[in-house]
Design an enzyme around this catalytic site. Structure first.
Site, PDB file in Angstrom:
ATOM      1  N   GLY A 274       0.748  -1.219  -0.094  1.00 11.06           N
ATOM      2  CA  GLY A 274      -0.070  -0.011  -0.185  1.00 11.06           C
ATOM      3  C   GLY A 274       0.818   1.223  -0.175  1.00 11.06           C
TER       4      GLY A 274
ATOM      5  N   ARG B 263       0.772  -5.205  -5.372  1.00  7.69           N
ATOM      6  CA  ARG B 263       0.781  -6.149  -4.451  1.00  7.69           C
ATOM      7  C   ARG B 263       0.933  -7.219  -5.537  1.00  7.69           C
ATOM      8  NH1 ARG B 263      -0.308  -4.246   0.684  1.00  7.69           N
ATOM      9  NH2 ARG B 263      -2.571  -2.793   0.555  1.00  7.69           N
TER      10      ARG B 263
ATOM     11  N   ASP C 249       5.101  -4.671   6.178  1.00 10.25           N
ATOM     12  CA  ASP C 249       5.448  -6.105   6.620  1.00 10.25           C
ATOM     13  C   ASP C 249       5.686  -7.219   5.358  1.00 10.25           C
ATOM     14  OD1 ASP C 249       6.034  -7.100   9.142  1.00 10.25           O
ATOM     15  OD2 ASP C 249       4.325  -8.334   9.058  1.00 10.25           O
TER      16      ASP C 249
ATOM     17  N   THR D 235       4.203   2.317   5.864  1.00  7.57           N
ATOM     18  CA  THR D 235       2.918   1.839   5.910  1.00  7.57           C
ATOM     19  C   THR D 235       1.826   2.850   6.903  1.00  7.57           C
ATOM     20  OG1 THR D 235       1.223   0.119   6.733  1.00  7.57           O
ATOM     21  CG2 THR D 235       3.461   0.055   7.522  1.00  7.57           C
TER      22      THR D 235
ATOM     23  N   ASP E 257      -0.365   1.824   8.583  1.00  3.19           N
ATOM     24  CA  ASP E 257      -0.889   1.071   9.747  1.00  3.19           C
ATOM     25  C   ASP E 257       0.085   1.069  10.996  1.00  3.19           C
ATOM     26  OD1 ASP E 257      -2.922   0.420   7.900  1.00  3.19           O
ATOM     27  OD2 ASP E 257      -1.896  -1.237   7.292  1.00  3.19           O
TER      28      ASP E 257
ATOM     29  N   ASP F 245       1.982  -1.078  11.671  1.00  4.43           N
ATOM     30  CA  ASP F 245       2.128  -2.393  12.250  1.00  4.43           C
ATOM     31  C   ASP F 245       3.221  -3.224  12.045  1.00  4.43           C
ATOM     32  OD1 ASP F 245       1.760  -2.520   9.674  1.00  4.43           O
ATOM     33  OD2 ASP F 245      -0.084  -3.950   9.833  1.00  4.43           O
TER      34      ASP F 245
ATOM     35  N   ARG G 153      -5.890  -2.344   8.991  1.00  2.00           N
ATOM     36  CA  ARG G 153      -5.749  -3.770   8.470  1.00  2.00           C
ATOM     37  C   ARG G 153      -6.156  -4.598   9.658  1.00  2.00           C
ATOM     38  NH1 ARG G 153      -3.602  -6.255   4.057  1.00  2.00           N
ATOM     39  NH2 ARG G 153      -2.478  -4.595   3.558  1.00  2.00           N
TER      40      ARG G 153
HETATM   41  O1  F6P Z   1      -1.769  -1.169   4.772  1.00  2.00           O
HETATM   42  C1  F6P Z   1      -2.448   0.016   4.357  1.00  2.00           C
HETATM   43  C2  F6P Z   1      -4.000  -0.461   3.964  1.00  2.00           C
HETATM   44  O2  F6P Z   1      -4.468   0.826   3.713  1.00  2.00           O
HETATM   45  C3  F6P Z   1      -4.512  -0.991   5.333  1.00  2.00           C
HETATM   46  O3  F6P Z   1      -4.916  -0.284   6.280  1.00  2.00           O
HETATM   47  C4  F6P Z   1      -5.785  -1.943   4.603  1.00  2.00           C
HETATM   48  O4  F6P Z   1      -6.097  -2.758   5.237  1.00  2.00           O
HETATM   49  C5  F6P Z   1      -5.090  -2.217   3.290  1.00  2.00           C
HETATM   50  O5  F6P Z   1      -3.862  -1.108   3.065  1.00  2.00           O
HETATM   51  C6  F6P Z   1      -5.989  -2.163   2.144  1.00  2.00           C
HETATM   52  O6  F6P Z   1      -5.112  -2.624   0.891  1.00  2.00           O
HETATM   53  P1  F6P Z   1      -5.699  -2.602  -0.649  1.00  2.00           P
HETATM   54  O7  F6P Z   1      -5.691  -1.108  -0.888  1.00  2.00           O
HETATM   55  O8  F6P Z   1      -4.623  -3.251  -1.404  1.00  2.00           O
HETATM   56  O9  F6P Z   1      -6.912  -3.199  -0.571  1.00  2.00           O
END
Ligand code: F6P
Length: 323
Positions: free
Chosen positions: A15, A76, A107, A129, A131, A133, A175
């Site tokens: 992300g 991703r 991560d 990130t 998050d 996390d 997340r």
């Molecule tokens: O890791 C950042 C984040 O925005 C999280 O808070 C969320 O769960 C996830 O990415 C969403 O990912 P994507 O945009 O790939 O659906």
């Protein structure tokens, strides 16, 4: 050792996070400052598999320190995470003359970097990130900007709530982690905060809302971490059981974008410089981390094995200061 690395590759993965561009700028400019060549890889590990890369100059990273998202783009990539994918990525990087790779991401991106290092390709990770996390680092680039964005949005929702005597149930990203949610809850004075890290009972929350309504409170903000979800159900339950008009709001992707705060720009600049300095010192397979306000580094295997404690003090603050 210092002369071994002549060309540094850099990519952003997972992300996007505000401050990724500032970190990229720092990596490129530090590399160039020390006479190294820097190659930017587009679309994360996917770009490495597809040889989507270009040499970066000082000018390529001009005017980006203040921009959210990532000018290198991100993705991703599932194919990369197969042994054949990792091998192909390492081969492509070597064929492009890249001696070491700086990975900006969370991560999952670090697990990709670890896999590359296990195929003998040197890496350094920078935690990015919203998050916050990543177990090994107290802080991740993008967290402060996302906090401020979410806080600003909830302040606005509060204006409407107080004008209409309503309750708003607001979902905040993160997340499986509640770091964004608990900090935003404290900063906005949310009356309730539901977190994956803390068990809760909806009945207790209804009782609390009813009790405070009797004491004169007329509007409420309930912050719900993404890892809990179900805001429509929670909103319906609150409305049904308390009689207070309740609306769900998902803050969604506005939390991921936007111009990075000063904190994110400064931390990103320091971390980018640190990542390249490590490579120049001959230190590879490291993760740059934020520990007790210092920018330091850790072995990538150790870094990925660490878990972060949840800030229970903040949970107490949230509970004691509301109502
Ligand atoms: O890791 C950042 C984040 O925005 C999280 O808070 C969320 O769960 C996830 O990415 C969403 O990912 P994507 O945009 O790939 O659906």
């Amino acid at each position: 050792m210092v002369n071994e690395i002549k060309t540094i590759g850099v990519l952003t993965s997972g992300g996007d996070a505000p401050g990724m561009n500032a970190a990229l700028r720092a990596v490129v400019r530090t590399g160039l400052h020390y006479g190294k060549k820097v190659i930017g890889i587009y679309n994360g590990y996917k770009g490495l598999l597809e040889n989507d890369m270009k040499e970066l100059t000082y000018r390529d990273v001009s005017g980006i320190i203040n921009r959210g998202g990532t000018v290198l783009k991100t993705a991703r990539c599932k194919e990369f995470l197969t042994p054949a994918g990792v091998q192909k990525a390492a081969d492509n990087a070597r064929a492009a003359g890249i001696d070491a790779l700086v990975v900006l991401g969370g991560d999952g991106s670090f697990r990709g970097a670890l896999a590359l290092s296990q195929h003998g390709f040197p890496v350094v990770g920078i935690p990015c990130t919203i998050d916050n996390d990543i177990g090994c680092s107290d802080y991740t680039i993008g967290f402060d900007t996302a906090l401020n964005t979410a806080c600003d949005a909830i302040d606005k929702i509060r204006d409407t709530c107080s004008s209409h005597d309503r309750c708003s149930v607001v979902e905040v990203m993160g997340r499986n982690a509640g770091y964004l949610a608990i900090n935003v809850a404290v900063a906005t004075g949310a009356e309730v905060c539901l977190l994956p890290e803390k068990k809760f009972d909806l009945t207790d929350i209804m009782d609390k809302i009813k009790e405070t309504t009797e004491k004169g409170k007329t509007h409420f903000i309930v912050v719900v971490a993404e890892g809990i979800g179900g805001i429509e159900f929670i909103a319906k339950t609150i409305e049904k059981q308390t009689g207070i008009a309740t609306r769900p709001s998902n803050l969604g992707y506005i939390q991921r974008g936007g111009s990075p705060t000063v904190k994110d720009r400064v931390v990103a600049s320091k971390m980018g410089l640190k990542a390249v300095s490590l490579l120049l010192e001959g230190k590879t397979n490291r993760v740059v981390i934020y520990k007790d306000t210092n920018i330091v580094d850790l072995d990538i295997v150790e870094a990925l094995s660490l878990q972060k404690d949840f800030d229970n003090e903040l949970v107490d603050v949230a509970e004691i200061l509301t109502y």
